[in-house]
Motif scaffolding. Sequence first.
Motif, PDB file in Angstrom:
ATOM      1  N   UNK A 205      45.344  69.002  62.970  1.00  0.00           N
ATOM      2  CA  UNK A 205      45.512  69.711  61.699  1.00  0.00           C
ATOM      3  C   UNK A 205      46.563  68.979  60.877  1.00  0.00           C
ATOM      4  N   UNK A 206      46.123  68.356  59.792  1.00  0.00           N
ATOM      5  CA  UNK A 206      47.029  67.565  58.962  1.00  0.00           C
ATOM      6  C   UNK A 206      47.587  68.425  57.837  1.00  0.00           C
ATOM      7  N   UNK A 207      48.809  68.136  57.452  1.00  0.00           N
ATOM      8  CA  UNK A 207      49.414  68.868  56.333  1.00  0.00           C
ATOM      9  C   UNK A 207      49.586  67.918  55.163  1.00  0.00           C
ATOM     10  N   UNK A 208      49.557  68.471  53.977  1.00  0.00           N
ATOM     11  CA  UNK A 208      49.745  67.667  52.779  1.00  0.00           C
ATOM     12  C   UNK A 208      51.202  67.224  52.657  1.00  0.00           C
ATOM     13  N   UNK A 248      44.565  71.684  54.983  1.00  0.00           N
ATOM     14  CA  UNK A 248      44.465  72.822  54.062  1.00  0.00           C
ATOM     15  C   UNK A 248      44.093  72.407  52.636  1.00  0.00           C
ATOM     16  N   UNK A 249      44.238  71.083  52.329  1.00  0.00           N
ATOM     17  CA  UNK A 249      43.949  70.553  50.998  1.00  0.00           C
ATOM     18  C   UNK A 249      44.872  71.208  49.950  1.00  0.00           C
ATOM     19  N   UNK A 250      45.087  70.594  48.778  1.00  0.00           N
ATOM     20  CA  UNK A 250      44.503  69.318  48.361  1.00  0.00           C
ATOM     21  C   UNK A 250      45.001  68.141  49.193  1.00  0.00           C
ATOM     22  N   UNK A 251      44.111  67.184  49.412  1.00  0.00           N
ATOM     23  CA  UNK A 251      44.371  66.007  50.234  1.00  0.00           C
ATOM     24  C   UNK A 251      45.005  64.902  49.396  1.00  0.00           C
ATOM     25  N   UNK A 252      46.008  64.227  49.947  1.00  0.00           N
ATOM     26  CA  UNK A 252      46.425  62.928  49.410  1.00  0.00           C
ATOM     27  C   UNK A 252      45.652  61.867  50.178  1.00  0.00           C
ATOM     28  N   UNK A 257      45.754  61.255  55.515  1.00  0.00           N
ATOM     29  CA  UNK A 257      44.458  60.983  56.137  1.00  0.00           C
ATOM     30  C   UNK A 257      43.766  59.850  55.381  1.00  0.00           C
ATOM     31  N   UNK A 258      43.106  58.977  56.127  1.00  0.00           N
ATOM     32  CA  UNK A 258      42.336  57.902  55.490  1.00  0.00           C
ATOM     33  C   UNK A 258      41.254  58.524  54.614  1.00  0.00           C
ATOM     34  N   UNK A 259      41.087  58.002  53.412  1.00  0.00           N
ATOM     35  CA  UNK A 259      40.112  58.552  52.465  1.00  0.00           C
ATOM     36  C   UNK A 259      38.719  58.641  53.069  1.00  0.00           C
ATOM     37  N   UNK A 260      38.360  57.671  53.895  1.00  0.00           N
ATOM     38  CA  UNK A 260      36.989  57.635  54.440  1.00  0.00           C
ATOM     39  C   UNK A 260      36.763  58.705  55.509  1.00  0.00           C
ATOM     40  N   UNK A 261      37.836  59.344  55.980  1.00  0.00           N
ATOM     41  CA  UNK A 261      37.677  60.390  57.011  1.00  0.00           C
ATOM     42  C   UNK A 261      37.514  61.792  56.404  1.00  0.00           C
ATOM     43  N   UNK A 262      37.773  61.934  55.099  1.00  0.00           N
ATOM     44  CA  UNK A 262      37.794  63.277  54.494  1.00  0.00           C
ATOM     45  C   UNK A 262      36.476  64.005  54.711  1.00  0.00           C
TER      46      UNK A 262
ATOM     47  N   UNK B  78      47.857  65.810  42.231  1.00  0.00           N
ATOM     48  CA  UNK B  78      47.339  64.481  42.508  1.00  0.00           C
ATOM     49  C   UNK B  78      45.965  64.464  43.160  1.00  0.00           C
ATOM     50  N   UNK B  79      45.269  65.588  43.168  1.00  0.00           N
ATOM     51  CA  UNK B  79      43.927  65.607  43.750  1.00  0.00           C
ATOM     52  C   UNK B  79      42.965  64.857  42.834  1.00  0.00           C
ATOM     53  N   UNK B  80      42.007  64.145  43.398  1.00  0.00           N
ATOM     54  CA  UNK B  80      41.013  63.462  42.575  1.00  0.00           C
ATOM     55  C   UNK B  80      40.049  64.489  41.985  1.00  0.00           C
ATOM     56  N   UNK B  81      39.408  64.117  40.863  1.00  0.00           N
ATOM     57  CA  UNK B  81      38.429  65.002  40.232  1.00  0.00           C
ATOM     58  C   UNK B  81      37.274  65.269  41.194  1.00  0.00           C
ATOM     59  N   UNK B  82      36.887  64.240  41.951  1.00  0.00           N
ATOM     60  CA  UNK B  82      35.823  64.430  42.934  1.00  0.00           C
ATOM     61  C   UNK B  82      36.208  65.512  43.951  1.00  0.00           C
TER      62      UNK B  82
END
Lengths: 304, 304, 304
Positions: A205-208, A248-252, A257-262, B78-82
């Motif tokens: 569980x990752x936190x922002x 919990x998002x919003x994600x950085x 977290x790596x963008x490709x894992x979202x 800082x969340x992306x629009x996507x």
Amino acid sequence: MKNLLSMKDLTIDEISAILDRAAMLKRYGIRALPQKYMVSNLFFEPSTRTKMSFEVAERKLGLETIPFEANSSSAVKGETLYDTLRTLEEIGLDAVVIRHPEEGYYEDLVGKMNMAIINGGDGSGQHPTQSLLDLFTIKETLGGFKGLNVLIAGDISHSRVAKSNADALVKLGANVKFLCPPEWAGDFPSVSDWDEVIYTSDVVMLLRVQHERHDGKMRFTKEEYHEKYGLTVEREREMKPGSIIMHPAPVNRDVEIAGSLVECSRSMIYKQVENGVYIRAAILETILQKEELAWERSSRVHMF
Amino acid sequence: MKNLLSMKDLTIDEISAILDRAAMLKRYGIRALPQKYMVSNLFFEPSTRTKMSFEVAERKLGLETIPFEANSSSAVKGETLYDTLRTLEEIGLDAVVIRHPEEGYYEDLVGKMNMAIINGGDGSGQHPTQSLLDLFTIKETLGGFKGLNVLIAGDISHSRVAKSNADALVKLGANVKFLCPPEWAGDFPSVSDWDEVIYTSDVVMLLRVQHERHDGKMRFTKEEYHEKYGLTVEREREMKPGSIIMHPAPVNRDVEIAGSLVECSRSMIYKQVENGVYIRAAILETILQKEELAWERSSRVHMF
Amino acid sequence: MKNLLSMKDLTIDEISAILDRAAMLKRYGIRALPQKYMVSNLFFEPSTRTKMSFEVAERKLGLETIPFEANSSSAVKGETLYDTLRTLEEIGLDAVVIRHPEEGYYEDLVGKMNMAIINGGDGSGQHPTQSLLDLFTIKETLGGFKGLNVLIAGDISHSRVAKSNADALVKLGANVKFLCPPEWAGDFPSVSDWDEVIYTSDVVMLLRVQHERHDGKMRFTKEEYHEKYGLTVEREREMKPGSIIMHPAPVNRDVEIAGSLVECSRSMIYKQVENGVYIRAAILETILQKEELAWERSSRVHMF
């Protein structure tokens, strides 16, 4: 249940009843309550997902949602929170959802009004509806909590999600560990090396990283944070079969977290968002209908 | 039609179908759709008329409109629009209307989600619902487009209305000319002398001088602009019989148009506002109900 | 009654009709109107209670409330208030509630549009819905107005409540006195010594010290103001039996009134808030349904 303020107030049975009801709503759909209720979402801090999730749940339940704008409210004229809420109660609201920057803002209010209060996040304190939707998602995906290894990684000391979830998960029989830079651990015992935890965790569980709470005083760049404390593509490959990623998002993206894992197959991030609506509808139902609630009688029928 | 992003994407038949449907709604009234849909209006730039026009159309169609406040949204975290839109999709929205300062903001989004997107204006790009309501107003008043002389006057290079309308009007057989200070012409061929166009134009479409996009760097005062490029009382007297004045509003009185002409008999300015609700209702219906839409079958019955 | 702009426009019969209707709504409940109407609350100044009170009344009447955000509206693009309102009229609104910082903003608008206007407060001018709810609360509690001694204390010159109420109360037969620092009296004759008025007043109506209108140029501290011009615990003890305390709120606790008196048995402060919803519903009904209104026929049945 009259208010929902903190996970600490909920018994295991109360948690179970909410999760079961949310599962019913997810399976059979959210329907309008027989009576008309008026509610308002008082967000004194920015929010997209929590606020809009409540707004959707409220409309599906047929509630009337009275708009409230913190920036143009009487709070800017120096009115106390108590006086604002007493006013809303007299105007005819049955319940309010409050997000407020002050930890424990609700302590001055409890027991002084009939209108119900649902805590939508208090400073670095609690965020019980987020916690319940996280529990729901874990139970839905992994079947239960007993003996689960849950890792919570990131900005622990500033995170109301970390605190709410840790309280509840331990109560439900899970083993909770924390991973973070030592200065972000607060009172929690933590590790700072992924190798100690990545192979055995059922839930990561990752936190922002809350840039806005650190005033630019972080001692590492985003890239350094990602490399040392983030869930990288390489680390995800070491996760055990069937284990899941939550946030919990919003994600950085490319920080915690790596963008490709979202949206990878392990990721429950958008499922958490979806489940949030059912959890919030279950809570609103429970609080607005109190004892006369039909489903409480049938809450022995567990859905999982 | 899954999304409505740019006039360039619409065929003549699709344009006709929307105009016909709007005419039906204007004649017989807008009625609630048989199903409940949830939508949200995401305005990342100020707007009164476009946003409120959508809000009214949505309520007449019986939709649930979930409020969204750009200033207090996760975009500021800082969340992306996507990611914001994926969240709204998971929360349960069926469609969103987006106004965004970035031209072509939708290019990263198309094809990645099921939720429909209606472009409510992208930077200096397109503004297709304004364009369609302009077309509707021209067809309603003048009967059609073939061979019409349309003059678009004002801040062409910054105007999404100019671009959207020029694309569509030429496609529909009209002759489009532009009048503006040379430095505001962008890639369009333009004249700067009213005498070349005022006697022959069937439609004089004025654009707002967008002070906010010029940072006070305009080389003429308001009075000078009005005298040289605005529709003055004297110029209106030279317009040909039956010709009309249009303006997307908000109007700068006595800049692009003499204040006394705003509600003169030639002026369609408030009729455009009224028609906007029917156009937006027709678009929402079309997009939300897609193929199963009964009226598409009957779209051969043209109303004009 | 087509618009509600100022207490000065209302006859005693019109005031009575509204108070009677509000009493009916309080006794029997507010019900949805048979027809659908669209309204909007245009608040160009901050407000919690007036705006939310209208929002609740509107929903109980089954109206559609179209959201309006002053900060992101076309007003920031330089549109005139007249043009904004004409736009809203063409979009399809039946009535608007307006709060605006400019005293008498409505004078340029009256008679130029069909859409009804309800004044929700104009600068330091009038605030007729607040005044009517105050009258309602006095009549409900004390039975009528003839011969009542009403004291209005506080920032008279900046207060639209003081002006609206003084106009109406005198018309209805009450004796109105003012207490304030001499420089805040404006054109009103005033006293500055509580001993002259505290023993004989039936109603002590306190006004909020409007810090935001004084730019920090007040010549006394909050404590000094409270001591000299506020309703202290000691002064309340001198009030005559059965007399009441009123305040339009938001309250500055321990400035114009001792914090401990806000919810004392004499205080009508939260009852005023409650009554505001009935008054606003009665006004909206009256204005939207005009002559065809069934209850006007039965308005001879007085409730008090």
